[in-house]
Design a protein around this motif. Sequence first.
Motif, mmCIF file in Angstrom:
data_model
loop_
_atom_site.group_PDB
_atom_site.id
_atom_site.type_symbol
_atom_site.label_atom_id
_atom_site.label_comp_id
_atom_site.label_asym_id
_atom_site.label_seq_id
_atom_site.Cartn_x
_atom_site.Cartn_y
_atom_site.Cartn_z
ATOM 1 N N UNK A 1 0.689 -1.185 0.178
ATOM 2 C CA UNK A 1 0.144 0.157 0.231
ATOM 3 C C UNK A 1 1.097 1.532 0.307
ATOM 4 N N UNK A 2 1.916 0.697 0.699
ATOM 5 C CA UNK A 2 2.664 1.923 0.612
ATOM 6 C C UNK A 2 3.374 2.642 -0.942
ATOM 7 N N UNK A 3 3.797 2.067 -1.200
ATOM 8 C CA UNK A 3 3.573 2.090 -2.853
ATOM 9 C C UNK A 3 2.687 2.771 -3.637
ATOM 10 N N UNK B 1 2.149 6.819 -5.688
ATOM 11 C CA UNK B 1 1.519 7.379 -6.884
ATOM 12 C C UNK B 1 0.506 7.367 -6.885
ATOM 13 N N UNK C 1 9.075 14.220 -7.248
ATOM 14 C CA UNK C 1 8.826 13.180 -7.762
ATOM 15 C C UNK C 1 8.916 11.267 -7.458
ATOM 16 N N UNK C 2 10.077 11.058 -6.553
ATOM 17 C CA UNK C 2 10.284 9.834 -6.292
ATOM 18 C C UNK C 2 9.583 9.586 -4.777
ATOM 19 N N UNK C 3 9.589 8.380 -4.200
ATOM 20 C CA UNK C 3 9.890 8.377 -2.741
ATOM 21 C C UNK C 3 10.575 8.254 -2.107
ATOM 22 N N UNK D 1 -1.206 1.331 -11.039
ATOM 23 C CA UNK D 1 -0.029 0.240 -10.825
ATOM 24 C C UNK D 1 0.335 -0.877 -11.840
ATOM 25 N N UNK E 1 0.697 1.059 -15.521
ATOM 26 C CA UNK E 1 2.231 0.951 -15.579
ATOM 27 C C UNK E 1 2.413 -0.695 -15.656
#
Lengths: 382, 342
Positions: B88-90, B94, B122-124, B260, B263
Motif C-alpha cells: 500500500x505504500x507504493x 503513486x 517525484x520519487x518516494x 500500478x 503501468x
Amino acid sequence: MPITFPHFGSLTYVFEILLRELGQNDLIVPDKPSKRTAELGTRYSPEFVCTPFKITLGTFIESLERGATVLGMGGCNAYCRFGYYWPVQKLILEDLGYDFRFIPIDYEDPIAILRTLKKESDGYNYLKVFRALQITWVKNRFTDLVDKLLNKYRAIESIKGTTDRVAKKAFRTIVETKGMLNIRRLKKTLPKMFEKEIEIDKSLDPLKIAIIGEIYVVFEPALNVDVHRRLNDLGVIVETPASLRRFIDIGYKLNPFLKLHREVSVKIAQPYLEYRCGGEAQESIGDTIYYKRKGWDGMVHLYPFTCMPEIISRSILPQISKEYDMPVLSLVVDEQTGAAGFQTRLEAFIDLLYRKREKDKERKITKKSTKQNVTIQSVYGG
Amino acid sequence: MNFNGKQYYLGVDVGSISTNLAVINEEKEVVESVYIRTEGKPIKSIQRGMAILRDKLGFDLQITGAGATGSARKLTGMIIGADIVKNEITAHALASLEERDDIQTVIEIGGQDSKIIIIRNGVAIDFAMNTVCAAGTGSFLDTQARRLKIPIEDFGEIALESHTPVSIAGRCTVFAESDMIHKQQLGHPLEDILNGLCESMVRNYLNNVAKGKEILPPIMFQGGVAANVGIREAFKKYLEQDVFVPEHYDVMGAIGAAILALEEMEKRPRNSTFYGWNIPDMTFKTSGFECDGCPNICEIVEIRKNGELLARWGSKCGKWDDLSIVHEEKPRQMEKLIVGSD
C-alpha cells in the motif's frame, strides 16, 4: 554430560565444530527456535529484556528437557545488557528447578577463551586447545563465506530451492572436513560448488542490500522472520557484514596484513560515534557508509525491541542516510513480530530503491547527454 | 454509458477497516469509486464492492488490468485475479503523485495503520509506518465515537465547535480512554473533549510516525481519517502549514493499485487475468488447518474458488505452497472420543 549451547543461525555449526574439536562428542545440538521456544522464553523472562535473551532462554529450556546438563554461553563484561545474560538466565533456570552447570566464555579476551576451553576440553593441553580454536576460526571463515554465497545465489537462481540444498550440503562439508590442509582447500571448492550446481538467471539486474544490526537478530532466521530469504525472494542480493570472527579469529588479529571488516567499519564510524557502546552500534553506522562507497543500493537495519546500543545507532542513522544519500530501513524485531507488517515494509522499501535507481540512471544519462551536446555545439556551433 | 475505444483499469485496496475499489481510465482519471467497510470479512466485502461497482458501471465495461493492494492484498489478488499485487505504500505514493506532482509529504491515516511518505522530485525517498502502537489511527477514533454515541461522520464537525481543547494523553489508547473519561467526569463539554482527542492524535502521529522526518509543503493528507475536519484543523495547527486533502482521499490506495495495473500492462502487455464482473456470483471459501509437521505449528489457509483450490499459504517452510499436495483432514479428537465411547 551432554553439552548444549544457544541456536545462533549458521553459527550453530561453528559452536558444534568447536566442541567436537575439543573432544566433547556428547552434544545436544539445539533445535531451531520455534513458536514454543519463544513462548517458553517469554514466560520466564523479565518483560522488558532484549529479545535474544528470551529466545536463548527458551532454547536452553528445550535443550534441558532433552537431557542437557552443561550450558555454554558467551558472557563478558560487555558494554550493554548482554553481560548480564548468563547470570540472570542461570538464576531463572535454577529457580525452575533444573540441574545444570553453566560455562560462561569471556569472548572479549582471547586468553580467557583459551583458559575456559582448556578446562572444558577432554584433558587437552594449551597447544591442543589452541589448535582446536584455530580450526574453529578457520571454519568460521567458511561458514561466513557460505552465508554470503547463499544470500547471493538464492536471489538469482533459476530453479527455486537449489541454493538452499547446496548451502545445506556446504555447511555439512565444513563441519565434517578434517585436517588443516583439507580445510584450507575449502576456500576454493565451496565457491566452485555453488557455481557448478546452481543455474543462475543472468538477465537479472538485482538490487544489493546489506543487513546490519544486532548480531543475534541478524543471524537467527527464526527471530528475524527470515528477512534474508524474504529479500532474496523479492530478487535482492543480501549481505551480512556482522560476524563472530571479530572475537575468535586470532589469525586475522595477529596478521598485520589482514584487517577484519569490523576494524574498517568502526574506523569509518568514528566521526559519528566515537565510543563503543555495545551491540553492533558502531559497525551499523560504519557499514552504512562502507556499503555506500561500495555502490550498494540500501541498508536494512534490524534490532531487537529494547536493545540499547542499536537505539543509539538508529537515531544516528537518519543523519547518515541523508548525508550520504543511502536509504536505510530500520526494523524492530521481537518475538511477537508480525510477518505481514514486515513484508509490507520490505516490499515498499524495495520498490522505493528500484524507483530511486531508475531516477539516478536517468539523471546520469541526461547529465551525459547535456555534456555531449555541449561538446558537439563547441565543435560545430563554434 | 459508452465505453468504446477506451481502456479501464481496476484497483482494489482491502484494509483492516475499509474496502476501496476504483476504476480509472487510460488518462488516470477516476471513473467510479466505492468505499465500504470491511467488517472483518474481506472476501464478502470485495464481492459486495464489486457488485456495487457493477451496478454503477454495468456489465459491459472491459477491464484491461486489475491491481490489488492493502493489508489483504494477497487474498484480494487471488479473488479478483489481479495482474499485479503491490504494497500500500507504493500505491499511496503513486496515487498522490498523480494528484499533484509537486507533493513532498504524504500523511496517510487509515483504520489500523498510519504512515508518512516523504517524496522529493517525484520519487518516494523515505517512509515510516506506526510500529508497536496503533494509537492515533482510525479505529481508535471509531471506538471513542461509538463509546460517546456520536456518529463518526459528525466527529470532526462537533470538535470544531470547541475553542479550548482539553489536553488528553495520546501515548496509548488505553490511557487516552481513561484520561478522557476522567475529563468527562470533571464536566468538560463534549466538543472540547473531542477536539482534545483530535489534537492528541495528531501529536501522537507527529511524535511517533513522523519522528525525525522532514515535513515540507505541499503536504497531502489522505486515508479514511482525512474525512475528519477536526483532525485536518489539528494538523494545520501543529504543522503551521496548509494541509491539502485530495478529492478522492478515501480511495487513494485503490487508485494507486489501478495506476500500478496500468503501468504493468503498459510495460508487459498481455491479457488480463481479471476474473470479470461475475466475481460477486462466485463462491469463495477459505478453510484453515494446523500443520503438525514441526513445533512451529503453522496455521495454513486454503482458498477455494467454486470448489477448486486456488492457493494456500501460512507455512513457514513453504511445504504447503505446492498445491499438488493434498491435505487430508484427520479425524478430530472429539469424534475419536465419541467413536471410542461406544
